[in-house]
Design an enzyme around this catalytic site. Structure first.
Site, PDB file in Angstrom:
ATOM      1  N   ASP A  68       0.865  -1.178   0.000  1.00  0.00           N
ATOM      2  CA  ASP A  68       0.000   0.000   0.000  1.00  0.00           C
ATOM      3  C   ASP A  68       0.902   1.229   0.000  1.00  0.00           C
ATOM      4  OD1 ASP A  68      -2.340  -1.511   0.128  1.00  0.00           O
ATOM      5  OD2 ASP A  68      -2.345  -1.540   2.313  1.00  0.00           O
ATOM      6  N   ASP A 109     -13.462  -4.070  -1.756  1.00  0.00           N
ATOM      7  CA  ASP A 109     -13.278  -3.913  -0.309  1.00  0.00           C
ATOM      8  C   ASP A 109     -14.637  -4.086   0.356  1.00  0.00           C
ATOM      9  OD1 ASP A 109     -10.607  -3.300  -0.797  1.00  0.00           O
ATOM     10  OD2 ASP A 109     -10.993  -1.144  -0.884  1.00  0.00           O
TER      11      ASP A 109
END
Length: 253
Positions: free
Chosen positions: A11, A130
């Protein structure tokens, strides 16, 4: 026999790798190019870069970082974050990405998946989903986990595959960074609902968790992040444990 893939996820925010819990409380984890090379040496089958602030900041992916990383890697690189148009996807592929992960833009404009698959091939298009558990269902969130959509994750995964996505990257926000294991129920339900590969993401704390994703969840690949960044384990050790459990994985030469 097909081997199960282990994917290292980085990330990226402001050019650095970060990691948090439930998409918040981010902490610095290092230089993305250095970490990508390290995980390839350890035996990662793929690297995923997720530019986690691109959508929120209304900008494109950090293409220079993609170029510098792609020049050094010999394994596939997936890039996500800020993929709003077919041209954004083209730019990432030109910079050296092998696949692009599309999340928020796909929810806002589902035909983007079809357009991208038509132009570049489904193998280049990853639908990144997500999800948050809400009672007996899972709701899709976008914009870095900040915005609920009302979409059911199973229904949305099915539609993404129908629209042209060649793979589903499925992240449990509830499990993200918790190291309590993947949401096996979520993974297994999505695996049964779609005909494309599913990558389990969110919650890996040990090789046993990864084994569960493959054996109980039916995932084609498992994504690891925090446990790698802080040295809790490494990819070679995870793969050796999987091999000992008779789970097929590729070992580095």
């Amino acid at each position: 026999m097909l081997t199960n893939r282990i994917i290292a996820c980085l990330d990226v925010k402001d050019g650095r790798v970060v990691k948090g819990t439930g998409f918040v409380n981010l902490r610095d984890a290092g230089d993305p190019v250095v970490l990508a090379e390290r995980y390839e040496v350890q035996g990662a089958d793929e690297i995923v870069y997720l530019d986690i602030s691109a959508t929120d900041e209304g900008r494109g992916t950090l293409l220079d970082l993609v170029r510098r990383t792609a020049e050094r890697l010999f394994i596939p690189l997936t890039v996500g974050g800020g993929m709003r148009t077919v041209e954004d996807i083209a730019n990432a592929l030109r910079a050296g990405a092998d696949k692009t992960a599309i999340n928020s833009a796909a929810v806002r404009r589902p035909q983007l998946l079809t357009q991208a698959a038509s132009r570049f091939g489904s193998q280049c298009v990853v639908a990144s989903i997500d999800a948050v558990k809400k009672g007996a269902r899972w709701e899709v969130y976008i914009n870095g986990g900040r915005e609920p959509t009302g979409l059911d994750a199973l229904d949305w995964a099915t539609r993404c595959a129908e629209l042209g996505a060649g793979e589903i990257l499925l992240t449990s926000i509830d499990r993200d960074g918790a190291r309590s294991g993947y949401d096996i129920e979520l993974v297994s339900r999505v695996v049964r609902a779609v005909t494309v590969p599913v990558v389990a993401s969110g919650g890996a704390g040990s090789a046993r968790d990864v084994a569960d994703a493959f054996v109980r969840g039916g995932a084609d690949a498992a994504l690891l992040a925090g446990v790698l960044h802080d040295g809790t384990t490494d990819i070679h050790s995870v793969k050796m444990a999987l091999r000992a459990a008779s789970i097929p994985v590729r070992l580095a030469a």
